[in-house]
Design a protein around this motif. Structure first.
Motif, short mmCIF file in Angstrom:
data_model
loop_
_atom_site.label_atom_id
_atom_site.label_comp_id
_atom_site.label_asym_id
_atom_site.label_seq_id
_atom_site.Cartn_x
_atom_site.Cartn_y
_atom_site.Cartn_z
N LEU A 155 -4.72 -6.46 1.38
CA LEU A 155 -4.26 -6.08 0.06
C LEU A 155 -2.99 -7.02 -0.31
O LEU A 155 -1.96 -6.80 0.21
N VAL A 156 -3.16 -7.71 -1.47
CA VAL A 156 -2.11 -8.91 -1.47
C VAL A 156 -1.59 -8.76 -3.10
O VAL A 156 -0.69 -9.37 -3.32
N GLN A 157 -2.24 -7.85 -3.99
CA GLN A 157 -1.72 -7.52 -5.23
C GLN A 157 -2.00 -6.43 -5.76
O GLN A 157 -3.19 -5.75 -5.57
N ALA A 202 2.23 23.28 -3.41
CA ALA A 202 1.63 21.94 -3.36
C ALA A 202 2.75 21.12 -3.87
O ALA A 202 3.28 21.37 -4.87
N HIS A 203 3.05 20.08 -3.40
CA HIS A 203 4.09 19.00 -3.56
C HIS A 203 3.68 17.59 -3.53
O HIS A 203 2.75 17.31 -2.87
N ARG A 204 4.02 16.72 -4.43
CA ARG A 204 3.77 15.34 -4.27
C ARG A 204 4.43 14.83 -2.97
O ARG A 204 5.49 14.78 -2.62
N GLU A 205 3.65 14.24 -2.17
CA GLU A 205 3.92 13.59 -0.72
C GLU A 205 3.31 12.20 -0.62
O GLU A 205 2.19 11.97 -0.96
N TYR A 206 4.09 11.36 -0.03
CA TYR A 206 3.68 9.90 0.36
C TYR A 206 2.84 10.30 1.75
O TYR A 206 3.32 10.89 2.77
N LEU A 207 1.50 9.91 1.81
CA LEU A 207 0.81 9.70 2.92
C LEU A 207 0.84 8.43 3.54
O LEU A 207 1.07 8.41 4.94
N ILE A 208 0.87 7.36 2.84
CA ILE A 208 1.31 5.91 3.42
C ILE A 208 2.30 5.58 2.30
O ILE A 208 2.29 5.34 1.03
N ARG A 209 3.62 5.00 3.02
CA ARG A 209 4.52 4.31 2.33
C ARG A 209 4.60 2.94 2.65
O ARG A 209 5.01 2.91 4.02
N ASN A 210 4.65 1.90 1.87
CA ASN A 210 4.75 0.50 2.17
C ASN A 210 4.17 0.28 3.37
O ASN A 210 4.33 -0.68 4.27
N MET A 218 0.98 -1.16 -0.05
CA MET A 218 0.04 0.11 -0.20
C MET A 218 0.99 1.15 0.04
O MET A 218 1.51 1.60 1.12
N ASN A 219 0.89 2.04 -1.19
CA ASN A 219 1.49 3.34 -1.08
C ASN A 219 0.75 4.37 -1.74
O ASN A 219 0.31 4.17 -2.89
N ILE A 220 0.39 5.09 -0.98
CA ILE A 220 -0.57 6.40 -1.07
C ILE A 220 0.10 7.65 -1.24
O ILE A 220 0.76 7.96 -0.31
N THR A 221 -0.08 8.39 -2.31
CA THR A 221 0.40 9.77 -2.44
C THR A 221 -0.68 10.83 -2.55
O THR A 221 -1.86 10.64 -3.13
N PHE A 222 -0.34 11.83 -1.96
CA PHE A 222 -0.96 13.32 -2.26
C PHE A 222 -0.25 13.74 -3.28
O PHE A 222 0.83 14.18 -3.20
#
Length: 479
Positions: free
Chosen positions: A432-434, A312-320, A288-292
């Motif tokens: 989440l497996v795939q 505004a910049h691209r940022e990871y909200l959730i990484r791995n 699970m990798n979620i970005t703003f």
């Protein structure tokens, strides 16, 4: 406009720590048809100015729809007095650091501007869509809509900000309702107004427009005789148009810092996420990798600055799978002491900016669609959201889709109607497996993200690949 606003700002005499002006002009055209008969042909214009004043550590707001010196200065005085009055009950002292200086311009890319088609041209296309969708007498209703918007904002402030942004937006929808006795089924092009993008007619007049509309009509009829989705715990595969809703409701809203602070409890309430979770909580599986990401060209909520001027910049909200940051303005970040993003956004000139989603995306993985399907011995595939329900802490949810397929021995087999699934947010994302590769990644949007009091509907974008979840409860209609 920047020079006009700057002159008005130069004349401000109130003893404030910071003053900002945000002017907005929004022009919108909407055309709709039902059963090839026009139901809506309209044009609207909304324009005005929001004044923000920071004094004694508090922000005051006032909006005005006239730009003459007297009206604007009265709005400044009203905002100033509001900030003074609220300072007696302030819970946090803000400084001008929450309104950094910004200078720049952003113009959303567009190949075919809204005026490239006449109203007659648009209505002809919508009429033909309705005709194409009616593949049989079992199709009892067809719908087609196209909305184009030109939105400009100008932002100036007493610490030297000068920013201009111009967004060209398009939202389209078509769908069919089929009926056979008591059985009624709907099918649409990825959900109501889900085809929402920055740009022009190039996002609507695609090469597959007529083939896709024919398919939507045929699938509406196909669902009438399809089996109900089975009730079982199984492998669930979700298409990007359903992942859009999944990301929005079970990732986006729970991570809004003003909900976690308790400032915003309207609509669906607070969040199960705690301030201490940032940097610590394993939100989902390592896939699970979620970005703003406000930088994706064409995605519905791309921008260079938020409505307070924060870059505004691209940022990871959730990484791995691990939670890194929330969705919160500079004010919320300062109050909560956790990292956020540039997401203070307002729905119009007469609303103050609050913590909002923008483009929240699930990053692609490495699996092809064929490889994912072939790996599943038994499961259910679902696409296009039809219904949703989630509790006031964004914890337990139940979502329904328009169209399903049974997966058996690595192949799509039967079509399923009324497919639904339920879970809690943590167990779902840990399942989440795939994650599909870039070839399966698609982005959609919606203009209907509601929040705030008074209400603010705002535009958001969500991109995702096809995803597979293990051990999810699925069920059909009436269960």
């Amino acid at each position: 406009m920047i020079s006009e606003l700057s002159k008005l700002l130069d004349d401000v005499t109130v003893a404030a720590d910071w003053v900002g002006f945000r002017a907005v002009r929004e022009q919108r055209n909407i055309r709709s048809m039902r059963d090839a008969i026009p139901t809506q042909n309209g044009r609207s214009l909304s324009q005005g100015l929001m004044v923000e004043v920071l004094v004694r550590g508090q922000l005051g707001y006032a909006a005005v729809n006239r730009m003459d010196r007297e009206s604007v200065h009265q709005a400044v005085e009203n905002a100033y007095q509001q900030a003074i009055a609220s300072s007696e009950w302030g819970i946090h002292m803000l400084t001008p650091a929450v309104r950094p200086k910004v200078v720049g311009q952003f113009i959303a890319p567009s190949l075919h501007a809204p005026d490239a088609l006449s109203p007659a041209d648009v209505n002809d296309i919508l009429m033909r869509l309705c005709t194409t969708l009616k593949v049989s007498d079992q199709v009892v209703q067809t719908m087609a809509t196209a909305i184009t918007t030109s939105l400009e904002t100008w932002f100036v402030s007493s610490n030297g900000s000068q920013a201009h942004q111009h967004f060209r937006l398009i939202e389209t929808h078509y769908g069919a309702t089929a009926q056979d006795g008591a059985v009624v089924q709907q099918r649409s092009n990825n959900g109501f107004l889900a085809h929402a993008y920055q740009g022009g007619w190039e996002h609507f007049l695609t090469d597959d427009l007529w083939a896709r509309s024919l398919q939507v009509g045929e699938q509406a009829v196909e669902l009438l005789t399809a089996e109900d989705c089975p009730t079982e715990n199984t492998t669930l595969m979700l298409a990007p148009d359903q992942m859009m809703l999944q990301i929005h409701e079970s990732v986006g809203h729970p991570l809004e810092l003003d909900r976690i602070l308790g400032d915003e409890r309207n609509y669906a309430g607070g969040s199960f996420v705690q301030p201490t979770d940032f940097g610590q909580r394993q939100y989902g599986s390592e896939l699970m990798n979620i970005t703003f990401d406000p930088t994706v060209a064409g995605e519905f909520a791309s921008y260079q600055f938020d409505d307070t001027g924060a870059p505004a910049h691209r940022e990871y909200l959730i990484r791995n799978g691990r939670l890194e940051r929330g969705l919160g303005s500079l004010e919320s970040q300062e109050r909560l002491g956790v990292p956020g993003v540039a997401c203070a956004r307002a729905s119009s000139w007469n609303r103050p900016p609050i913590d909002r989603m923008a483009n929240i995306n699930l990053e692609p993985g490495s699996q092809s669609l064929a490889a994912m399907v072939s790996s599943i011995e038994r499961g259910v595939y679902m696409e296009t959201n039809r219904s949703w329900s989630i509790d006031d802490q964004r914890y337990k949810f139940q979502f329904g889709c328009e169209y399903g397929r049974l997966i058996e021995n690595g192949q799509f087999t039967k079509t399923l109607r009324n497919p639904n699934y339920r879970a809690t947010t943590p167990e779902f994302w840990h399942s989440l497996v795939q994650v599909g590769d870039r070839s399966t990644w698609q982005h959609y949007g919606t203009p209907f993200c509601g929040k705030g009091e008074p209400n603010q509907l705002i535009r958001v974008g969500h991109g995702s690949p096809v995803c597979v979840f293990a051990g999810i409860d699925v069920f059909g209609g009436g269960k």
